[in-house]
Design an enzyme around this catalytic site. Structure first.
Site, PDB file in Angstrom:
ATOM      1  N   GLU A  64       9.761  -2.316  33.976  1.00  0.00           N
ATOM      2  CA  GLU A  64       9.803  -2.235  32.522  1.00  0.00           C
ATOM      3  C   GLU A  64       8.563  -2.980  32.023  1.00  0.00           C
ATOM      4  OE1 GLU A  64      13.363  -3.753  30.673  1.00  0.00           O
ATOM      5  OE2 GLU A  64      12.535  -3.373  28.679  1.00  0.00           O
ATOM      6  N   ARG A 295      17.554  -8.921  46.222  1.00  0.00           N
ATOM      7  CA  ARG A 295      16.300  -9.304  45.574  1.00  0.00           C
ATOM      8  C   ARG A 295      15.720 -10.542  46.240  1.00  0.00           C
ATOM      9  NH1 ARG A 295      15.562 -10.371  40.295  1.00  0.00           N
ATOM     10  NH2 ARG A 295      16.827  -8.594  39.755  1.00  0.00           N
ATOM     11  N   LYS A 305      12.069 -13.132  33.957  1.00  0.00           N
ATOM     12  CA  LYS A 305      11.016 -12.817  32.983  1.00  0.00           C
ATOM     13  C   LYS A 305      11.129 -13.697  31.747  1.00  0.00           C
ATOM     14  CE  LYS A 305      10.038  -7.981  33.955  1.00  0.00           C
ATOM     15  NZ  LYS A 305      10.537  -6.652  33.600  1.00  0.00           N
TER      16      LYS A 305
HETATM   17  P1  ATP Z   1      14.412  -7.279  33.705  1.00  0.00           P
HETATM   18  O1  ATP Z   1      15.044  -5.987  34.120  1.00  0.00           O
HETATM   19  O2  ATP Z   1      15.358  -8.380  33.463  1.00  0.00           O
HETATM   20  O3  ATP Z   1      13.395  -7.140  32.632  1.00  0.00           O
HETATM   21  P2  ATP Z   1      13.287  -7.234  36.341  1.00  0.00           P
HETATM   22  O4  ATP Z   1      12.698  -8.387  37.069  1.00  0.00           O
HETATM   23  O5  ATP Z   1      14.407  -6.472  36.932  1.00  0.00           O
HETATM   24  O6  ATP Z   1      13.628  -7.832  34.938  1.00  0.00           O
HETATM   25  P3  ATP Z   1      11.881  -4.745  36.147  1.00  0.00           P
HETATM   26  O7  ATP Z   1      10.611  -4.465  35.457  1.00  0.00           O
HETATM   27  O8  ATP Z   1      13.084  -4.008  35.723  1.00  0.00           O
HETATM   28  O9  ATP Z   1      12.110  -6.284  36.001  1.00  0.00           O
HETATM   29  O10 ATP Z   1      11.702  -4.631  37.722  1.00  0.00           O
HETATM   30  C1  ATP Z   1      11.060  -3.552  38.338  1.00  0.00           C
HETATM   31  C2  ATP Z   1      11.561  -3.394  39.737  1.00  0.00           C
HETATM   32  O11 ATP Z   1      11.355  -4.595  40.478  1.00  0.00           O
HETATM   33  C3  ATP Z   1      13.035  -3.106  39.774  1.00  0.00           C
HETATM   34  O12 ATP Z   1      13.242  -1.995  40.643  1.00  0.00           O
HETATM   35  C4  ATP Z   1      13.652  -4.334  40.331  1.00  0.00           C
HETATM   36  O13 ATP Z   1      14.758  -4.032  41.129  1.00  0.00           O
HETATM   37  C5  ATP Z   1      12.526  -4.952  41.158  1.00  0.00           C
HETATM   38  N1  ATP Z   1      12.655  -6.399  41.194  1.00  0.00           N
HETATM   39  C6  ATP Z   1      12.700  -7.245  40.151  1.00  0.00           C
HETATM   40  N2  ATP Z   1      12.871  -8.513  40.553  1.00  0.00           N
HETATM   41  C7  ATP Z   1      12.933  -8.485  41.897  1.00  0.00           C
HETATM   42  C8  ATP Z   1      13.101  -9.469  42.921  1.00  0.00           C
HETATM   43  N3  ATP Z   1      13.255 -10.766  42.625  1.00  0.00           N
HETATM   44  N4  ATP Z   1      13.110  -9.060  44.204  1.00  0.00           N
HETATM   45  C9  ATP Z   1      12.945  -7.767  44.514  1.00  0.00           C
HETATM   46  N5  ATP Z   1      12.787  -6.789  43.616  1.00  0.00           N
HETATM   47  C10 ATP Z   1      12.784  -7.127  42.324  1.00  0.00           C
END
Ligand code: ATP
Ligand code: MG
Length: 588
Positions: A64, A295, A305
């Site tokens: 995102e 994760r 974030k």
């Molecule tokens: P949010 O959804 O709260 O804004 P997010 O960290 O999930 O935060 P995204 O931009 O949705 O951010 O993440 C993009 C991709 O990265 C998603 O597929 C998510 O599963 C993966 N991702 C995010 N954080 C982690 C992590 N700590 N370890 C592994 N993959 C991650």
């Protein structure tokens, strides 16, 4: 992997994991054989263009654009792009931009940069969820018509109450059984801007009493008058992520939609939605499948974030790419390398069990890669004068230092020796503790790549601090000459000519947090900030370092790995950042 596991180097080649086994099984049964771009016409092709290709599998990385990518994203990027590479597939970069308020072009650009920097390329497969808004709308109308969705006009509060809890089933609200035609009319009015934000929503009609709370008629569209960074004001209703994401996957003909464990309970909705749209002929089978993995949780780091935004906006760090930030932009400026990240991803592997990885595992990966690749240079970080009293005034000679001890092909460079040198303050002691082998009156050490010198005394300044150290050199002992081995000494110190060395600003970075789990419990994570995460010193460095290209990494002998700063480095005012020390200084 066990909690706080610190796997050894032998784990590097462990390429197999449960996701690969899953894909292997799908390939063995040709499950996705028909899912190439040359397949059936239909929305799948209409909405996600791009050249026909014969990718065997298709993954995606779907950030995102509401922040900079962090170390956790690196795990997901290496996993998704790595699988595509391994299987001869394709990995899409798709911006999940369904939430207009928080998204910006700046983030889109930084995300593209970070993925490229890590060494991956999405080729023609760069997409935006907002490209599919028309289809998503069309699909919602279809669901309404088929009796699978309705417009709910309850207040948010009523909806929450009727949704039940983990232990209590939900109850149907008053709009659940309204005729499809009525819902459709309302939904069109919602789109046309005839209703206020929050006054009504579109919900999927699944099972209000389901034990899985995610199936209790989840909201799939809401009214939100917000300007979108790409579609502007074209829409005042936006799909929710849980509705949009499966559709994006299906339209792009993703085969394996890999996400983190917290989406496990969403998988039944993912399958329900795509199944209904395929039944209605809007999507082609076979449909993508969601696979969850644990994760990355990294000690001494925050990866939320919201917290990262807070660190920047409240100025606890300088910027998103502050070298202490756990963002990829920060890591790059810190001197971390893409190869180090790929090694890290390989080493930690993927699993279904949540665990914590110790920060030292990431540092080890960087250290290993930098040790293999970084050229060696000399820097004196805390300079103290060393005067060779028997070295002729005005004389200068070259000593030769290898650029990389394991790579003779990288050659040697000349380091000038003059009567006055800089050495590290800690390499001299007027009161040496037991086992101290460096300079103290009466003791001899080797000046690395030069001569053996014997300490004869030292000067103090008015405050009683050591101001200069005196020594005499043994002319027959130059490194690389037959006499070099004639005198045995235990200490070997680095040095620079006071005449030839140049000034440089060196930023000694350390971990941003001093607690392994910042903000654990209810504690404010800001209380765990490490007050010593940056120390700036004015050092002396080899003059050749003025020509370093920003972003180039070096080992400063006996100190660690340093990078010419991407932002502030100037030839006339060099700036270096410490990426990582030579050894782990955090081992208790
Ligand atoms: P949010 O959804 O709260 O804004 P997010 O960290 O999930 O935060 P995204 O931009 O949705 O951010 O993440 C993009 C991709 O990265 C998603 O597929 C998510 O599963 C993966 N991702 C995010 N954080 C982690 C992590 N700590 N370890 C592994 N993959 C991650
Ligand atoms: Mg997310």
């Amino acid at each position: 992997m066990a909690k706080n596991a610190k796997p050894g180097a032998e784990a590097v080649a462990s390429t197999s994991n449960f996701i690969r086994s899953h894909i292997d099984a799908d390939l063995a049964t040709s499950k996705y054989a028909s899912r190439t771009w040359g397949g059936k016409p239909g929305p799948a092709r209409a909405h996600a263009g791009g050249p026909p290709d014969a990718a065997k599998i298709r993954t995606r990385f779907p950030p995102e654009p509401n922040g900079y990518l962090h170390l956790g994203h690196a795990k997901s990027i290496c996993l998704n792009f790595g699988l595509a590479q391994h299987y001869g597939g394709a990995c899409h970069l798709r911006f999940d931009d369904t939430n207009p308020e928080k998204e910006e072009q700046e983030y889109v650009d930084s995300i593209r940069d970070a993925v490229h920097w890590l060494g991956f390329d999405w080729g023609p497969h760069g997409y935006f969820a907002s490209d599919y808004f028309d289809f998503m709308y069309e699909a919602a109308e279809h669901l309404i018509g088929a009796g699978y969705a309705y417009v709910d006009e309850q207040s948010a509060e009523e909806m929450r109450r009727n949704r039940g809890t983990l232990t209590e089933p939900g109850r149907p609200g008053p709009w659940r059984e309204r005729p499809a035609a009525e819902s459709l009319a309302r939904f069109r009015e919602m789109r046309a801007g005839q209703h206020a934000d929050g006054s009504m929503v579109l919900r999927a009609k699944i099972d209000i009493a389901s034990p899985n709370i995610n199936l209790r008629d989840p909201v799939i569209y809401r009214i939100r008058r917000a300007t979108h960074h790409r579609t502007g004001d074209a829409w005042c209703i936006y799909p929710l992520y849980t509705y949009a994401h499966p559709i994006e996957d299906a339209l792009e003909r993703i085969t394996h939609s890999i996400c983190t464990l917290e989406f496990e309970d969403q998988r039944p909705f993912y399958d329900w939605l795509l199944g209904k749209l395929a039944d209605g002929g809007l999507l082609a089978r076979p449909l993508p499948q969601q696979i969850e993995f644990a994760r990355l949780n990294l000690s001494y780091v925050v990866l939320s974030k919201r917290k990262l935004i807070q660190l920047v906006s409240e100025k606890h760090v300088d910027s998103w790419d502050d070298p202490r930030m756990p963002t990829l932009a920060g890591a790059r400026r810190r001197g971390y390398t893409p190869e180090g990240f790929r090694r890290f991803a390989e080493r930690i592997g993927v699993s279904k069990a949540d665990s914590w990885i110790d920060y030292s595992v990431l540092e080890d990966c960087m250290r290993e890669h930098l040790n293999e690749t970084a050229e060696r240079r000399i820097a004196v970080l805390d300079p103290l004068k060393l005067i060779i009293d028997n070295y002729p005034e005005g004389q200068q000679e070259d000593c030769f230092a290898p650029n990389h001890p394991q790579k003779p092909e990288l050659g040697k460079r000349a380091v000038p020796l003059t009567p006055e040198l800089w050495i590290e303050r800690e390499d001299f002691s007027d009161n040496p503790p037991k086992g101290y082998f460096r300079l103290f009156p009466g003791n001899s050490v080797r000046l690395r790549y030069g001569y053996v010198v014997k300490c004869t005394g030292y000067d103090k300044d008015a405050q009683g601090n050591v101001a200069a150290v005196h020594c005499e050199y043994l002319p027959d002992t130059k490194s690389g000459t037959p006499g070099a081995e004639s005198v045995k000494v235990k200490g070997n110190i680095h040095w620079l000519s006071a005449h030839a060395a140049v000034l440089a600003e060196v930023r000694l970075y350390d971990r941003l947090f001093s607690a392994a789990h910042p903000g654990a419990g209810d504690r404010d994570f800001l209380l765990d900030l490490n007050p010593d995460s940056r120390k700036t010193v004015i050092a002396r460095v080899e003059s050749g370092l003025r020509e370093a290209a920003p972003g180039t990494c070096f080992q400063f002998e006996r100190h660690g790995y340093f990078v010419a700063d991407l932002g502030d480095f100037r030839a006339e005012a060099p700036v270096f950042n410490r990426a990582v020390t030579l050894r782990d200084s955090w081992i208790k």
